[in-house]
Scaffold this motif. Structure first.
Motif, mmCIF file in Angstrom:
data_model
loop_
_atom_site.group_PDB
_atom_site.id
_atom_site.type_symbol
_atom_site.label_atom_id
_atom_site.label_comp_id
_atom_site.label_asym_id
_atom_site.label_seq_id
_atom_site.Cartn_x
_atom_site.Cartn_y
_atom_site.Cartn_z
ATOM 1 N N GLN A 19 18.191 -21.831 8.818
ATOM 2 C CA GLN A 19 19.630 -21.593 8.872
ATOM 3 C C GLN A 19 19.997 -20.271 8.207
ATOM 4 O O GLN A 19 20.921 -19.571 8.658
ATOM 5 C CB GLN A 19 20.377 -22.759 8.232
ATOM 6 C CG GLN A 19 20.218 -24.060 9.013
ATOM 7 C CD GLN A 19 21.137 -25.161 8.531
ATOM 8 O OE1 GLN A 19 22.128 -24.912 7.851
ATOM 9 N NE2 GLN A 19 20.809 -26.387 8.886
ATOM 10 N N LEU A 20 19.272 -19.909 7.159
ATOM 11 C CA LEU A 20 19.519 -18.620 6.514
ATOM 12 C C LEU A 20 19.191 -17.459 7.454
ATOM 13 O O LEU A 20 19.918 -16.456 7.488
ATOM 14 C CB LEU A 20 18.680 -18.491 5.244
ATOM 15 C CG LEU A 20 19.339 -18.928 3.935
ATOM 16 C CD1 LEU A 20 18.342 -18.818 2.800
ATOM 17 C CD2 LEU A 20 20.563 -18.070 3.647
ATOM 18 N N VAL A 21 18.097 -17.569 8.206
ATOM 19 C CA VAL A 21 17.748 -16.515 9.162
ATOM 20 C C VAL A 21 18.889 -16.315 10.146
ATOM 21 O O VAL A 21 19.300 -15.186 10.439
ATOM 22 C CB VAL A 21 16.442 -16.866 9.903
ATOM 23 C CG1 VAL A 21 16.250 -15.966 11.122
ATOM 24 C CG2 VAL A 21 15.252 -16.734 8.969
ATOM 25 N N LEU A 22 19.428 -17.437 10.655
ATOM 26 C CA LEU A 22 20.522 -17.324 11.614
ATOM 27 C C LEU A 22 21.744 -16.682 10.959
ATOM 28 O O LEU A 22 22.374 -15.781 11.526
ATOM 29 C CB LEU A 22 20.877 -18.715 12.153
ATOM 30 C CG LEU A 22 21.629 -18.731 13.485
ATOM 31 C CD1 LEU A 22 20.756 -18.179 14.598
ATOM 32 C CD2 LEU A 22 22.077 -20.148 13.820
ATOM 33 N N ARG A 23 22.065 -17.120 9.751
ATOM 34 C CA ARG A 23 23.264 -16.610 9.083
ATOM 35 C C ARG A 23 23.120 -15.144 8.676
ATOM 36 O O ARG A 23 24.038 -14.338 8.861
ATOM 37 C CB ARG A 23 23.588 -17.458 7.848
ATOM 38 C CG ARG A 23 24.979 -17.171 7.282
ATOM 39 C CD ARG A 23 25.214 -17.880 5.967
ATOM 40 N NE ARG A 23 24.579 -17.171 4.850
ATOM 41 C CZ ARG A 23 24.813 -17.443 3.570
ATOM 42 N NH1 ARG A 23 25.635 -18.421 3.250
ATOM 43 N NH2 ARG A 23 24.209 -16.764 2.614
ATOM 44 N N GLU A 24 21.962 -14.807 8.121
ATOM 45 C CA GLU A 24 21.786 -13.471 7.545
ATOM 46 C C GLU A 24 21.384 -12.415 8.581
ATOM 47 O O GLU A 24 21.661 -11.234 8.405
ATOM 48 C CB GLU A 24 20.715 -13.509 6.447
ATOM 49 C CG GLU A 24 21.043 -14.418 5.278
ATOM 50 C CD GLU A 24 22.209 -13.906 4.462
ATOM 51 O OE1 GLU A 24 22.349 -12.669 4.356
ATOM 52 O OE2 GLU A 24 22.976 -14.735 3.942
ATOM 53 N N ARG A 25 20.712 -12.826 9.681
ATOM 54 C CA ARG A 25 20.121 -11.837 10.581
ATOM 55 C C ARG A 25 20.654 -11.902 12.014
ATOM 56 O O ARG A 25 20.317 -11.042 12.824
ATOM 57 C CB ARG A 25 18.592 -11.979 10.590
ATOM 58 C CG ARG A 25 17.973 -11.978 9.185
ATOM 59 C CD ARG A 25 16.508 -11.656 9.205
ATOM 60 N NE ARG A 25 16.261 -10.223 9.337
ATOM 61 C CZ ARG A 25 15.049 -9.675 9.479
ATOM 62 N NH1 ARG A 25 13.981 -10.457 9.527
ATOM 63 N NH2 ARG A 25 14.899 -8.370 9.595
ATOM 64 N N ALA A 26 21.457 -12.926 12.321
ATOM 65 C CA ALA A 26 21.907 -13.041 13.707
ATOM 66 C C ALA A 26 23.408 -13.236 13.855
ATOM 67 O O ALA A 26 23.945 -13.003 14.937
ATOM 68 C CB ALA A 26 21.175 -14.196 14.404
ATOM 69 N N LEU A 27 24.087 -13.660 12.811
ATOM 70 C CA LEU A 27 25.526 -13.927 12.912
ATOM 71 C C LEU A 27 26.320 -12.885 12.137
ATOM 72 O O LEU A 27 25.847 -12.384 11.104
ATOM 73 C CB LEU A 27 25.848 -15.319 12.363
ATOM 74 C CG LEU A 27 25.218 -16.512 13.099
ATOM 75 C CD1 LEU A 27 25.591 -17.817 12.390
ATOM 76 C CD2 LEU A 27 25.661 -16.547 14.554
ATOM 77 N N ARG B 24 28.800 -11.503 9.420
ATOM 78 C CA ARG B 24 29.094 -12.094 8.112
ATOM 79 C C ARG B 24 29.729 -11.056 7.208
ATOM 80 O O ARG B 24 29.332 -9.895 7.206
ATOM 81 C CB ARG B 24 27.800 -12.621 7.474
ATOM 82 C CG ARG B 24 28.017 -13.517 6.256
ATOM 83 C CD ARG B 24 26.698 -14.113 5.809
ATOM 84 N NE ARG B 24 25.824 -13.116 5.226
ATOM 85 C CZ ARG B 24 25.854 -12.758 3.926
ATOM 86 N NH1 ARG B 24 26.726 -13.320 3.113
ATOM 87 N NH2 ARG B 24 25.023 -11.860 3.466
ATOM 88 N N ASP B 25 30.689 -11.485 6.444
ATOM 89 C CA ASP B 25 31.336 -10.641 5.446
ATOM 90 C C ASP B 25 30.557 -10.772 4.141
ATOM 91 O O ASP B 25 30.444 -11.872 3.585
ATOM 92 C CB ASP B 25 32.790 -11.094 5.230
ATOM 93 C CG ASP B 25 33.554 -10.159 4.294
ATOM 94 O OD1 ASP B 25 32.896 -9.410 3.543
ATOM 95 O OD2 ASP B 25 34.794 -10.192 4.329
ATOM 96 N N PRO B 26 29.968 -9.686 3.626
ATOM 97 C CA PRO B 26 29.152 -9.795 2.405
ATOM 98 C C PRO B 26 29.947 -10.246 1.188
ATOM 99 O O PRO B 26 29.362 -10.643 0.186
ATOM 100 C CB PRO B 26 28.609 -8.372 2.221
ATOM 101 C CG PRO B 26 29.556 -7.491 2.959
ATOM 102 C CD PRO B 26 30.030 -8.304 4.123
ATOM 103 N N MET B 27 31.278 -10.189 1.245
ATOM 104 C CA MET B 27 32.086 -10.616 0.099
ATOM 105 C C MET B 27 32.502 -12.083 0.177
ATOM 106 O O MET B 27 33.233 -12.573 -0.671
ATOM 107 C CB MET B 27 33.317 -9.727 -0.023
ATOM 108 C CG MET B 27 32.977 -8.288 -0.399
ATOM 109 S SD MET B 27 34.423 -7.265 -0.710
ATOM 110 C CE MET B 27 35.099 -7.113 0.953
ATOM 111 N N ASP B 28 32.006 -12.791 1.217
ATOM 112 C CA ASP B 28 32.388 -14.201 1.356
ATOM 113 C C ASP B 28 31.879 -15.045 0.196
ATOM 114 O O ASP B 28 32.557 -15.952 -0.270
ATOM 115 C CB ASP B 28 31.846 -14.768 2.679
ATOM 116 C CG ASP B 28 32.744 -14.396 3.845
ATOM 117 O OD1 ASP B 28 33.862 -13.898 3.585
ATOM 118 O OD2 ASP B 28 32.334 -14.597 5.002
ATOM 119 N N ALA B 29 30.640 -14.798 -0.249
ATOM 120 C CA ALA B 29 30.033 -15.645 -1.284
ATOM 121 C C ALA B 29 29.795 -14.809 -2.538
ATOM 122 O O ALA B 29 28.925 -13.950 -2.572
ATOM 123 C CB ALA B 29 28.722 -16.229 -0.773
#
Length: 592
Positions: free
Chosen positions: A549-557, A559-564
């Motif tokens: 799931q991290l691969v999908l979130r970090e490398r394919a979707l 994402r705003d780096p300030m979300d977390a």
């Protein structure tokens, strides 16, 4: 190898005398680790990709090679890297007799790979480790994945010997196959015939249609004339060579494939010379040279004018091997970084307890695990294709350039960032880190640069309809994977978006080729994420599901780096894995 072990023990008595009970040294050293025993994830994954009756046969060999790779082979590799091969043109009595002088450490590595473990033979005949049939690709790659963590350079001759054998058997005249097959697949080191591939020319490079080496008919054979610019393993017993038969048309249709022996039947040297050896950035243990063909006798392989199509089989096999080597390099680099982070203390804490280091380690882990999964997925697609399963060839056809493109590029960054974890020591040649960084740069260049291979992904979509095969395969994996609703929707959506994007690039017929790398990267990330989720479900690993799931979130979707802003609660379980609690179910992992 026993003689080397004795010399090594005498050379560092203080080191070998140190007790495991001694206080931790401030400079952690992983030397002596068993790369198979330490890799619990590999042990868990192998039953998914190997036949149940073969796995017990391979496990003792995997454990044996894992122990050698973590100690003796690693030292041999370091010695061979420092003592590069040299070219001698004459004997001491003045006779013209070229030979490449290899350091004994490299020869010992050759003997281990080709003879002890039969890595170039096991895909082509029975008898290796007592198994009565050729082994599936996953068996060879699992073992070589351990070997390459110690020694990278040798894996090129190993792959070329294996790939030449495959191509010769597939396209060669039966008489030619019968003449050489036993020597190509023997485990008797003294009678072994290694393979090579002489393809590159100065004026052609990746543009094979521009090849100019001539092939002149001479009875039942041909005489080759011209220069080949980059020839690894140049003193191999046999080489596959691309050349243009006199009178053949210009362009790709005029290029044919030939088998070139180093020594002729009467024992004389064939008519070609090694002009010089290359002084390379990496893979320094293994010789690469420039070849001048001066009427060398060679035999046509397959159909005249279809040389590149036939050589492509060898190239694709080598590309998968490149992806495997990148996966192994990343595993070694990542393992070293995690070992240092767990055993090195600074600022009153272990490095792995420091927040920024934890993020860095996570960034090393994701591409490392992606490459391993893609390796075994592609090896399984190759097995199915060789068995003639419908759609399997198209699947292997796209997965091979995907792993060659993305994993080889990732290896350059992972090895460099892992060196940084070791700090100043990582920059010192006494450690493996500099060698890993140098060797990692090879994968993005040999067997096609990144641009060439990304375009080959698009070509497979246009010509073989490979995207449909990939869609069917990945949807099949998703259907067999238990996921919570949010994750299931995210995987499905990412898959369709990546397929649509790649389809648009392919259908543009060149107008969108500048997006080929983005399309290939997106397909790779989504493919590996889905495949890892499937693996996680099969082996019951919540940790692996987190990685997927991290691969999908970090490398394919997007994402705003300030979300977390806060460290996520699952990061500790990712970096310092513990047995999953009963409540930590695979299908309840929620990162997306």
């Amino acid at each position: 190898m026993r003689d080397f072990d004795t010399q090594r023990a005498a050379a560092r008595p203080a080191e070998t005398a140190q007790s495991a009970a001694d206080a931790p040294h401030p400079v952690p050293d992983r030397r002596g680790a068993n790369y198979y025993d330490d890799d619990t994830e590999l042990k868990a994954l192998l039953p998914l990709y190997l036949p149940a009756d073969l796995l017990p046969v391979l496990q003792p060999q995997l454990q044996h090679l894992g122990a050698l790779a973590g100690d003796t082979l690693d030292e041999l590799a370091a010695v061979a890297d420092r003592n590069v091969p040299t070219l001698e043109h004459r004997t001491r009595t003045g006779q013209d007799a070229q030979r490449i002088v290899k350091h004994p450490a490299y020869v010992e590595l050759e003997r281990t790979a080709f003879s002890t473990f039969g890595l170039a033979a096991m895909s082509h005949r029975g008898g290796v480790f007592g198994w009565n049939a050729p082994m599936p690709p996953a068996a060879k790659y699992a073992l070589t994945y351990l070997l390459v963590q110690a020694e990278f350079g040798l894996c090129c001759p190993l792959s070329m010997t294996d790939s030449l054998t495959r191509t010769l058997r597939k396209f060669g005249d039966p008489t030619l196959v019968a003449k050489y097959i036993d020597r190509l697949t023997t485990q008797d080191f003294d009678s072994l015939c290694q393979g090579a591939m002489f393809m590159t020319e100065q004026g052609a490079g990746s543009d094979i249609a521009a090849s100019t080496v001539r092939a002149v008919p001479d009875g039942d054979s041909f005489r080759l004339h011209g220069d080949k610019w980059f020839c690894s393993n140049p003193d191999a017993g046999l080489a596959m060579v691309l050349a243009r038969i006199d009178g053949a048309p210009q362009g790709m249709k005029g290029v044919s494939l030939f088998l070139l022996p180093r020594t002729l039947d009467d024992g004389t040297a064939n008519d070609y010379r090694i002009i010089r050896l290359k002084d390379k950035l990496g893979t320094r243990s293994m010789a690469s040279g420039e070849i001048r063909l001066e009427g060398a006798r060679a035999w046509l392989v397959g159909e005249a004018g279809r040389g590149f199509q036939q050589m492509a089989d060898m190239v694709n096999n080598s590309r998968l091997s490149n992806g495997m080597r990148a996966a192994g390099l990343m595993r070694r680099a990542c393992s070293e970084a995690f070992y240092v982070a767990r055993h090195r203390r600074a600022f009153g804490k272990r490095l792995i307890e420091l927040p920024l280091m934890r993020r860095q380690l996570a960034k090393l882990l994701l591409p490392t695990e992606q490459a391993r999964t893609m390796l075994f997925q592609t090896a399984e697609a190759l097995r199915r294709a060789d068995a003639g399963e419908p759609g399997a060839y198209a699947l292997a056809r796209i997965m091979t350039p995907l792993i060659k493109f993305r994993a080889c590029r990732d290896a350059r960054r992972v090895t460099g960032d892992a060196m940084e974890v070791r700090g100043g020591c990582g920059y010192i040649e006494e450690w493996a880190d500099p060698r890993l960084v140098r060797d990692a740069h090879l994968g993005s260049i040999w067997e096609g640069t990144s641009n060439i291979v990304a375009l080959d992904v698009i070509r497979s979509i246009r010509r073989e309809g490979s995207l449909d095969a990939l869609r069917d395969h990945l949807n099949g994996l998703l259907e067999r994977t238990a996921l919570h609703r949010g994750a299931a929707d995210a995987f499905a959506t990412a898959l369709e978006r990546s397929l649509r994007f790649a389809t648009r690039v392919a259908e543009a017929q060149g107008a969108l080729d500048h997006l080929a790398r983005e399309a290939a990267s997106l397909l790779y990330h989504v493919t590996t994420a889905i495949a890892m989720a499937w693996e996680a479900g099969r082996i019951g690993s919540a940790r692996r599901m987190r990685i997927a799931q991290l691969v999908l979130r970090e490398r394919a979707l997007p994402r705003d780096p300030m979300d977390a802003l806060d460290e996520p609660p699952w990061l500790a379980a990712l970096l310092e894995p513990t047995p999953d609690a009963a409540a930590d179910r695979v299908d309840s992992v929620h990162i997306l």
